[in-house]
Design a protein around this motif. Structure first.
Motif: not given
Lengths: 208, 443
Positions: A64, A76, A78, A82, A192-193, B39, B98-100, B227-228, B232, B235-236
């Motif tokens: 990344w 950020t 974020s 992970f 999950f995504k 942010y 960027y996220l879960e 999550m978090y 988030e 930010q994403g």
């Protein structure tokens, strides 16, 4: 069709603006190099995955880049989430980029607690004689941060030197460290995504 | 900062970040500024816990709260509808990478002092203790009607024109009693008050369909939670904007929005620096003279060391208290998330009770919600004004978002964003402008 999913590990690039993070990213992505700092060349590029096979075990490194956010603002939190590994980058022609590393290290341990951290001195083609940042200074830095650093590399994105070696070494360290962890990963622990409807039926329904 | 941009976005709340991302993706040169060091503005998740306590001027948390860094507490509680507009935006923009997420475990509705699971399919409707035997059958028939309903196929309308006839008429067609109307309108269609009864039924039918389609995607409930924490999300989208060339500045006070000929915006001033631009997008806090107060929202953050009673120890849940059940004219919402989402230390739960303020004593108004929670270890109450822009921004080219309302999901948030984008650019957002799969670069 059930395929075994290759474990994927998020690796983030950290360090000052201009030390060559995007150049490392570009080398990793398509093995090219540009001299000018040209935002356009990385526009829309977010992260990139490549499979490495250290000790006969496949591992997908997902690298990344920061997207240039560190130029004026901060990155950020974020970005760090992970992440399994972080590469702290400084450049040999810019001692300040080395001396500020502890700040970036702090961000990593704060936001990506479990990430393995690697130190990368970039622009090794610009090392002067005597060097502005010596090997012993780099060793000292690692000692000062209580041996949080799992590896030290010297790279040059211009010549391409040291890059492949760095990623192979990082991959093999991650394979060893994560061997048990990857196998134990349970859905309980993880979210999950979300993916588009159509993709859900596919086995490798990962959108990235 | 002394440069020229197409658009300057002020504030990094969720709406502004989505807009910033959409504008950058559309090829605009964007400068995105926030006066805060962090942010997210009001959409940030507060971390560590010590910061939350000091924000509300409380004594620091004791050891029982675990590590402060394990907490990420939202200031504005919301869930994502699994098939809703924000999820669509996340997928189309690729920000989803960027996220879960985790599925919210339970969705409950309050009736007669107790909570009951919201029945959504025919099977659940028949098992629900919200209705008597005959009412269950009528409700089942109503659900079948909604399920089969297709907006573009009048044959499925069954002699009822949902575009002209109102929702009250549809309830009457299926002879649903007041109680059933209550949880259908508020817990399934997620209306905040009863004004929907007199509007065309199509609106509510579509909302119920959204609820059940969302439910069908990931099970247990129609809601998702990242999550978090929700912080988030902005930010994403900020990262999306940066990836497409957007420039970010934090900790930058904005002293003036500079107007030129005809009251059109020409730039933004911070200290001696002026950044030029053709347009400004911002939240109400940056333009106090261009917004008016429409109402107030009360939100109460409650830290609990136990799950909510009668929710089968759910680690996340939503409870809706329909207005009529407690003699109000707007609903009370209770949302619960916990350590499983990495927003609290092990064993801890964060419950948020919120509603639109109707009296001079808002804390009393949310009591029915607080009463459901059991022992509350720590409580933080905030009452915030709800602002709306005074004009559509076309004249000044300053486009202002509305404050976040009391709803517990992001549907109104997305509507506002898409509407602002349309006003600002004169076109609907073209989702195809985004590189669809990021796969592009890895194959």
């Amino acid at each position: 069709m059930a395929t075994i999913r290759v474990p994927e590990q998020k690796i983030i690039l950290c360090g000052e603006y201009g030390v060559g993070k995007s150049s490392i990213f570009r080398r990793f992505t398509n093995n090219t190099f540009v001299t000018a700092t040209d935002r356009k060349s990385t526009l829309g590029l977010d992260h990139c995955s490549k499979i490495f096979s250290p000790s006969d075990r496949d591992l997908k490194l997902q690298l990344w880049d920061t997207g240039g956010m560190e130029r004026v603002a901060s990155i950020t939190s974020s970005y760090y989430k992970f992440a399994e590994a972080a590469i702290l980058v400084f450049s040999f022609d810019n001692p300040a980029s080395f001396h500020v590393l502890s700040q970036h290290l702090l961000d990593i341990v704060t936001y990506a607690e479990n990430a393995k951290i690697f130190l990368c001195g970039n622009k090794s083609d610009l090392i002067e004689e005597p060097p502005q940042i010596t090997d012993s200074e780099m060793d000292n830095f690692c000692e000062q941060c209580h041996n949080l650093i799992s590896g030290i590399y010297k790279t040059s994105c211009k010549t391409g030197e040291g890059l492949e070696e760095m990623f192979v070494d990082i991959a093999s360290q991650l394979v060893n460290m994560n061997r048990s962890k990857i196998e134990l990963q349970s859905i309980e622990q993880h979210g999950f995504k979300i993916v588009p409807y159509e993709e859900e039926s596919q086995d490798d329904g990962c959108i990235c | 900062m002394d440069e020229e941009y197409d658009c300057i976005v002020l504030g990094t709340g969720l709406k502004e970040c989505i807009l910033s991302g959409m504008l950058s993706v559309s090829g605009k040169k964007v400068l995105h500024v926030d006066r805060n060091k962090y942010y997210g503005g009001e959409s940030a998740s507060i971390c560590p816990l010590e910061e939350l306590f000091s924000k509300f001027a409380a004594a620091p948390p004791d050891e029982s709260y675990g590590r402060g860094r394990d907490w990420n507490v939202d200031l504005i509680p919301k869930f994502l509808m699994a098939n809703g507009s924000l999820v669509k935006l996340l997928i189309h923009t690729g920000v989803t990478r960027y996220l879960e997420f985790k599925s919210v475990e339970g969705s409950y509705v309050y009736k007669g002092g107790k909570i009951a699971k919201v029945p959504v399919d025919q099977k659940e409707a028949l098992a629900s203790d919200l209705m008597g035997v005959f009412e269950k059958r009528r409700f089942r028939n109503f659900l079948v009607y909604v399920q089969d309903f297709q907006a573009d196929d009048p044959k499925t309308w069954k002699d009822f024109d949902p575009n002209t006839q109102n929702m009250q008429a549809l309830y009457e067609k299926y002879s649903l009693d007041k109680n059933t109307q209550d949880f259908t309108g508020h817990a399934l269609a997620l209306h905040r008050d009863d004004s929907y009864l007199n509007r065309p039924a199509i609106e509510t039918v579509n909302r119920i369909k959204l609820y059940s389609e969302s439910l069908a995607r990931y099970g247990k409930s129609p809601y998702l939670y990242p999550m978090y924490g929700l912080g988030e999300l902005p930010q994403g989208f900020a990262r999306l904007s940066a990836i497409y060339g957007g420039t970010y500045m934090l900790d930058k006070p904005i002293d003036e929005i500079v107007l030129g000929e005809g009251g059109r915006v020409v730039g933004v001033r911070s200290g001696n620096e002026i950044a030029k631009c053709k347009q400004v997008y911002c939240d109400p806090t940056y333009v106090p003279d261009k917004v008016h107060k429409k109402g107030k929202v009360i939100r109460c953050i409650c830290l609990l060391d136990h799950p909510i009673a009668n929710t089968k120890d759910a680690l996340s849940t939503q409870i809706i208290i329909p207005q009529k059940q407690v003699g109000r004219s707007s609903d009370i919402y209770v949302s619960v998330v916990s350590y499983t989402h990495q927003v609290a230390a092990k064993g801890w739960f964060i419950a948020m009770v919120s509603t639109t303020v109707e009296t001079d004593n808002p804390e009393v108004e949310i009591k029915p919600g607080l009463d459901l929670l059991g022992t509350i270890r720590q409580k933080f109450v905030s009452v915030s004004d709800y602002f709306e822009p005074t004009d559509d921004g076309l004249q000044s080219q300053i486009f202002i978002s509305q404050s976040y309302d009391a709803t517990t999901h992001f549907e109104t948030t997305c509507l506002d964003v898409l509407d602002i984008f349309k006003r600002g650019t004169g076109e609907e957002f073209d989702f195809s402008k985004i590189k669809h799969e990021l796969g592009d670069e890895e194959q």
